[in-house]
Structures are given as C-alpha cells and as structure tokens.
Write a protein that holds these residues in place. Sequence first.
Motif: not given
Length: 278
Positions: A30-56
């Motif tokens: 509903a906020i523009g993300l696509r699918g469960f895993w994008m929501g999981y990865v983005a929501s858990r890592s967003a505390a770090l800012g907008t980190p790179s895939p490598e940092l996550v």
Amino acid sequence: MAVRREFWQAIEVLHDVVYFAPDVKDRFDAIGLRGFWMGYVASRSAALGTPSPELVIATFHGFAPERIHRALPDAWAMADRETILATRLDLARDCLAGPLADTDVPRLAKELTSIVAGLDHAGRPLAAAHAALPAPDDDLGRLWHAATVLREYRGDSHVALLTAAGLDGAAANALAEADGRTRDDQRVSRGWTEEEWADAYERLRRRDWVDASRTITANGRAARAQIEDATDRVSAACFSEEMQARTITLESALVAAARAVGDAGAVTFPNPTATRLP
C-alpha cells in the motif's frame, strides 16, 4: 546474576509479530513496496538510513545476497523511509494490541526502555540504528521499539559469534534447520539456491556437525548450543547489576506476554527466525 535465555526468547517473540501478520504484504504494498520480501528487507534495514544491499547483506547475515539485491536499492525509490518505518510500527501496534490486552504494557515498556538506555552498542550496528530512532509516544509502541532494540542487540552478537565460528549465512541456517529449530523450507525462506544449500551442508558434514543424511550430529548439536550460550553471555556482558535485576524482575511478565502472542497465533512455531516460545 545473569540474563536468562527465556528473557531473550520472549523479546524475540514480541518483536517478531511484524513478520507474521496476515496483512503484512498488503501493508507494504500500500505504500509502494512490492511483495513480502521487499517490505521485510526495507522495513528492517530502514533504521540504518537507506543502506546499500552490501551493508544489509553484512548486517542481516543469514540471507542470500540475491534476495537482498532484489529488494534494494529499488525500495528506497518506491517508498519514503519515514513512511516505511511508520508502517512497520503501526503493524506492530496492531499485532500486539489484542494478545497483550490483559498485559501491564506501560510497566513493560518503561522497564525495557530503561534497560535499552544502558546498552553499549559497540559492534552492534542494527541495535544502535534502532535505538537511535525516535521513541514512540505510546506505551505499546515503546514496548515494541525497546523489544526490537534488544532483539537486534542479541542478533548482532549472534552474527559475531557465527562468523567467529566460521559459519556463513547459508551454513548457519542449514545448521539451525538440521537442529530442528526452523521449518523445512528454510532454504527457500532465506533465498539460497539448491547448490548453495548443498555446499553449506557439505561444509557442515566435513566438520562432523551433520552426517551424510543432513542429520545433526552430537558434535553439531554441541557446537550450536555453545554458540547460543556464548551469544547470551556476550549480549549480557555490558548489563549492569541493575539492568540484570530488571530482566529477572520482568521475565515472568515478558514470558506471559510472549505466550499470549503465541496463543493468539501472532507468531507461529517453528519459524525461520529459529526462536522458540519461552
């Protein structure tokens, strides 16, 4: 005094509700993300800012790099970071409100927040990032926020111990699966290919931690128990006597809250986080 495993297990359950909600995918879609895993990865890592895939990949540890790359950096262009964090917090509130209706949430929130305030975050990036987020202005939100900081605190410690033991993300998950701590679809859940999974089990076999049938051996079970015990010790190493006393005082109420969450089906067991109901 010591911080008991039951305390950490209860913390994990309270945090984990955001992964098992039946509408979690819809919330992030509903906020523009696509699918469960994008929501999981983005929501858990967003505390770090907008980190790179490598940092996550480095901080999450257990996930196949391809799974993270499929979510990031695209997620940061699809939804605002603050909106992602707010959606996750709202999801936590909604998931906990029913199961914890008879729980003294203000007390748990206050005491856990006091413990979090005394943590030393050196070497614990995910915990530090979550601790730096503004504390919610409601008791239920503060309870989940504090539980999340503590969950990631032990998780950061666990990653350090796993890597020190020579276990990469695939091998660590394979060992947890062999030990019966996860569901049978752990490979798929964490995004590893069949070849990567087979290689992980082969490396465990060479260490005599599993046998040829992928059954955990006595050595493997002992090694995993040692890693868990060491994680508990390292996680509590900076706890003052006052902080340890708070965990002991809170433990029974936290365990009761976690069991209420489990009874409500808000977290199911076994699950990919390899935690158990206290």
